[in-house]
Design a protein around this motif. Structure first.
Motif, PDB file in Angstrom:
ATOM      1  N   ARG A 172       0.838  -1.193   0.000  1.00 29.61           N
ATOM      2  CA  ARG A 172       0.000   0.000   0.000  1.00 29.61           C
ATOM      3  C   ARG A 172       0.883   1.256   0.000  1.00 29.61           C
ATOM      4  O   ARG A 172       0.653   2.192  -0.749  1.00 29.61           O
ATOM      5  CB  ARG A 172      -0.912   0.001   1.221  1.00 29.61           C
ATOM      6  N   GLU A 176       1.148   4.184  -2.718  1.00 28.32           N
ATOM      7  CA  GLU A 176       0.976   5.604  -2.365  1.00 28.32           C
ATOM      8  C   GLU A 176       2.123   6.434  -2.899  1.00 28.32           C
ATOM      9  O   GLU A 176       1.928   7.491  -3.495  1.00 28.32           O
ATOM     10  CB  GLU A 176       0.933   5.774  -0.840  1.00 28.32           C
ATOM     11  N   SER A 256      -3.476   8.515   2.495  1.00 25.71           N
ATOM     12  CA  SER A 256      -4.586   7.593   2.558  1.00 25.71           C
ATOM     13  C   SER A 256      -5.703   8.187   3.396  1.00 25.71           C
ATOM     14  O   SER A 256      -5.470   8.868   4.374  1.00 25.71           O
ATOM     15  CB  SER A 256      -4.124   6.274   3.164  1.00 25.71           C
ATOM     16  N   ALA A 298      -4.185   1.895  -4.874  1.00 24.80           N
ATOM     17  CA  ALA A 298      -4.361   1.632  -3.460  1.00 24.80           C
ATOM     18  C   ALA A 298      -4.004   2.883  -2.709  1.00 24.80           C
ATOM     19  O   ALA A 298      -3.542   3.857  -3.270  1.00 24.80           O
ATOM     20  CB  ALA A 298      -3.478   0.481  -3.028  1.00 24.80           C
ATOM     21  N   GLY A 299      -4.200   2.800  -1.431  1.00 24.56           N
ATOM     22  CA  GLY A 299      -3.741   3.902  -0.612  1.00 24.56           C
ATOM     23  C   GLY A 299      -4.499   5.176  -0.847  1.00 24.56           C
ATOM     24  O   GLY A 299      -3.955   6.157  -1.318  1.00 24.56           O
ATOM     25  N   ALA A 331      -6.147  -2.105   3.840  1.00 22.57           N
ATOM     26  CA  ALA A 331      -5.674  -2.652   2.588  1.00 22.57           C
ATOM     27  C   ALA A 331      -6.884  -3.024   1.773  1.00 22.57           C
ATOM     28  O   ALA A 331      -7.942  -3.307   2.304  1.00 22.57           O
ATOM     29  CB  ALA A 331      -4.824  -3.883   2.834  1.00 22.57           C
ATOM     30  N   SER A 349     -11.228  -5.081   2.365  1.00 19.87           N
ATOM     31  CA  SER A 349     -10.274  -4.794   3.410  1.00 19.87           C
ATOM     32  C   SER A 349     -10.795  -5.414   4.694  1.00 19.87           C
ATOM     33  O   SER A 349     -11.977  -5.685   4.832  1.00 19.87           O
ATOM     34  CB  SER A 349     -10.136  -3.292   3.552  1.00 19.87           C
TER      35      SER A 349
END
Lengths: 361, 376
Positions: A172, A176, A256, A298-299, A331, A349
């Motif tokens: 993650r 990012e 995030s 993600a993130g 996640a 997640s």
């Protein structure tokens, strides 16, 4: 400065009609207040007299010219020429036309060259832009897939699980970082490209509508409809046409779980926390969520995935665009593959912040 | 009027190529400097347009049913450039001088008389049409920009509100001029069917090195004013007497007129099925998906299929739009509309023809005429 005063017709007043030699000769000026300096009275008088003479002479000249014009006009009328239409212009000579043509051709060539230069400057920059974007999408997709794979092996021991969670966290973070870097690179690149046109760079004002895409980020758009409202298409005649917000695959967000955008602040559209998963789903139907290779971020980003075309034999295919908003610290995974199964295969997640909603069939 | 003499003399003059319009415009600007301001700085494209238009007129000089509508359209179209009846004699003089120069000894009094008569007729039809149009419409519409949204690096979606209502048919296009690039007109198609509030949506793709498109994408701002010409175009219109299902193939911002057709079908009650294929090089070039998604959600008769040609990792349909379309077929009983870049349109139309789709069922814009930078 001499103050104009008094009299019925002060010399500077246009309301008294056009100046005549007589008006000039008889003009009276007020006296400067005590202690102020004024012009030499005799010089002024002498100058006015000279002006009066000149005006008188030019009036006489005008009269003579008018008479001459009249005489010529009558002459041409007598010989049958039209003197009342627009003045006939001499036709341009071939030499003049040649000079004019050369000048125009030079201008055309310069402009064409400038356009070509601009094109050559912009083309590689756009190409690079394209590559960066695709590369980012592929990297993000890969990271997400790995995260998904990691989560699907959750039946392991607790140490394995620890290991997996660490790995997920690492992935993650990696995603990012990739995003942040990309974002700044792309932003700089967009600005450079805009500058090439020597035109103002679009600015992202605070409070900009959340439905607006960020300037200069292709395909980066906040969805216009609330998550879950993506249509799934009712295929006609055995065709399953897939439709989803496929262009919404990368969101240039950083950090995030934050309301994103460079300008921070006012956008709540995809606020933190609400990890949501949307999919169609009720019994007996095939669900394709993120079939194929979903580009994922993600993130803290939103990843909108759209399946490819889904063909289910003999049945209806329901497709959804999966909307995954990753909340802070969670996640996020997506199913690999896209195998249809009887229930929604949605690897979420660990603590989904939102309830999976049913999209429209 | 000896039309054969007109044609053969024009043929001879035209063989001198670019020299002819160069001479014509130089003469016009030297003799009538006030006309220069109606044209853009670069005259390169302009010269070809003049020769093309003249050639079209001359070759149809004895085919009145074809010629007259062409001239009428030309006359109406020239209003947006600020052309008035008083300009025609200037153009006539420049034209005759040009012909005389290039024909030299062959420029006989008889031929000159024929050309003068022919031009008088052309000017009369054009200015009459302009005059008739002036009773109905302004020479151009000033439209305020009420929205300007960048969709990626090379596309802007612009919302413009004409100060007076601009009526058009979905599938038509309008010439657009911005004060950022004066005297440079480009055609764009509204992406919506006419709305009650009169606003129109334009999809503008930045052409690399293109001065107009780069200004419209990068520099245009809400509050700016665009000039819009009269709507033109007949090839992408829906036939009101034809209720067949539609297959729409949209490449890039060629989406705009086709989305307007979708909206028209919706306004007519959605009595036919519409399949809209939207093509782009990669997923993030699909710049209008939210609007399309929303349309497809609202209308069950509409199917939207995005397809991407240059990104092997794209999860949806991949390939050339025509191939994707043909894969999803067959399309018997459909009318097919194609819009996109000239290259895309040509390739698509060819592939459809190869696949056996009847050419009369395939609608697309002809790019032969169109792009207008200034008065011809």
């Amino acid at each position: 400065m001499t103050t104009l005063t008094g009299g019925a017709n002060p010399p500077g007043d246009r309301r008294s009609g056009p100046l005549t030699p007589e008006k000039l000769r008889t003009a009276e000026f007020g006296r400067a207040p005590f202690g102020r300096r004024g012009y030499h009275e005799e010089e002024v008088r002498g100058f006015l007299n000279r002006l009066a003479e000149d005006i008188g002479r030019s009036d006489a000249e005008k009269a003579r010219l008018r008479a001459e014009i009249d005489r010529l006009r009558n002459y041409y009328r007598e010989v049958g020429a039209n003197v009342d239409g627009p003045p006939s212009r001499p036709a341009p000579t071939v030499q003049a036309i040649a000079v004019m043509s050369r000048a125009q051709q030079t201008a055309d060539a310069q402009i064409a060259q400038a356009e070509e230069d601009a094109r050559q400057l912009v083309a590689p920059a756009r190409q690079r832009h394209e590559e960066l974007l695709q590369d980012a999408q592929h990297k993000a997709a890969k990271a997400a897939d790995e995260a998904a794979a990691a989560h699907q092996v959750r039946a392991g021991t607790s140490t394995e699980q620890d290991h997996l969670e660490r790995r997920v966290a690492w992935l993650r973070t990696f995603a990012e970082v990739t995003q942040i870097q990309l974002k700044s690179t792309l932003h700089a690149l967009s600005r450079e490209i805009d500058k090439l046109g020597e035109l103002p760079v679009p600015t992202l004002a605070d409070g900009q509508s959340p439905t607006e895409p960020l300037p200069g980020y292709p395909g980066v758009q906040v969805p216009h409809q609330p998550p879950g409202d993506h249509p799934s298409h009712q295929p006609g005649g055995g065709q399953a046409h897939h439709l989803a917000g496929v262009d919404q695959s990368l969101h240039p967000t950083s950090g995030s779980g934050q309301p994103h955008h460079a300008s921070g602040g006012s956008q709540s559209h995809h606020a933190a926390g609400g990890a949501q998963s949307h999919h169609t789903g009720s019994g007996g139907q095939a669900h394709h969520t993120a079939a194929g290779q979903p580009p994922h971020t993600a993130g803290g980003g939103q990843a909108h995935t759209a399946g490819g075309q889904a063909h289910t034999a003999g049945g209806q295919a329901h497709h959804t665009a999966g909307h995954h908003t990753v909340g802070g610290g969670q996640a996020h995974t997506a199913p690999g593959g896209g195998q249809p199964s009887g229930h929604a295969r949605h690897a979420l997640s660990p603590q989904p912040g939102g309830t999976p909603r049913t999209g429209q069939p | 009027m000896d039309t054969a003499a007109l044609k053969s003399s024009f043929g001879k003059v035209a063989s001198y190529g670019d020299e002819v319009p160069l001479f014509f415009y130089s003469y016009l600007f030297l003799a009538f400097p006030e006309t220069r301001d109606m044209f853009p700085a670069s005259m390169a494209g302009q010269r070809d347009r003049l020769v093309t238009a003249l050639g079209h007129i001359v070759s149809n000089v004895d085919d009145t049913p074809r010629l007259v509508p062409f001239l009428q359209q030309l006359g109406r179209d020239h209003r947006k450039f600020g052309v008035i009846a008083g300009h025609y004699p200037a153009v006539g003089e420049a034209l005759l001088a040009t012909l005389a120069h290039f024909l030299d000894a062959e420029w006989t009094p008889a031929l000159a008389a024929d050309w003068r008569a022919a031009f008088a007729l052309v000017a009369q039809v054009m200015s009459q049409a302009a005059e008739d149009a002036a009773r109905v419409n302004p020479p151009w519409w000033d439209a305020e920009i009420v929205g300007h949204e960048r969709r990626g690096i090379d596309v802007a979606v612009v919302q413009a509100r004409p100060q007076t209502y601009l009526d058009y048919l979905p599938g038509q296009s309008v010439a657009v001029e911005s004060s950022l690039r004066p005297r440079m007109w480009r055609y764009y198609s509204p992406a919506n069917a006419p709305r009650k509030d009169g606003t129109i949506e334009l999809h503008i793709r930045l052409i690399e090195g293109g001065r107009v498109s780069s200004a419209l994408v990068q520099a245009l701002r809400p509050g700016d004013t665009l000039r819009l010409g009269s709507p033109v175009g007949t090839r992408l219109l829906l036939d009101p007497n034809d209720r067949r299902d539609l297959l729409l193939l949209a490449g890039g911002t060629g989406l705009a007129p086709l989305r307007a057709l979708v909206e028209q079908v919706a306004l007519e009650g959605g009595h036919r099925r519409v399949t809209l294929l939207v093509g782009a090089r990669s997923g993030h070039h699909l710049y209008d998906m939210p609007a399309l998604v929303s349309l497809a959600q609202t209308h069950r008769w509409l199917t939207v299929v995005p397809a991407v040609s240059d990104d092997p990792a794209y999860p949806g349909e991949r390939g050339h739009l025509a191939d994707v379309g043909l894969r999803l077929g067959p399309w018997t009983g459909h009318r097919v509309y194609v819009c996109g870049s000239p290259v895309m349109v040509r390739a698509t139309v060819d592939r459809l023809a190869t696949a056996g789709i009847a050419p009369q069922d395939v609608h697309f814009e002809d790019f032969g005429t169109g792009e207008g930078g200034g008065p011809a």
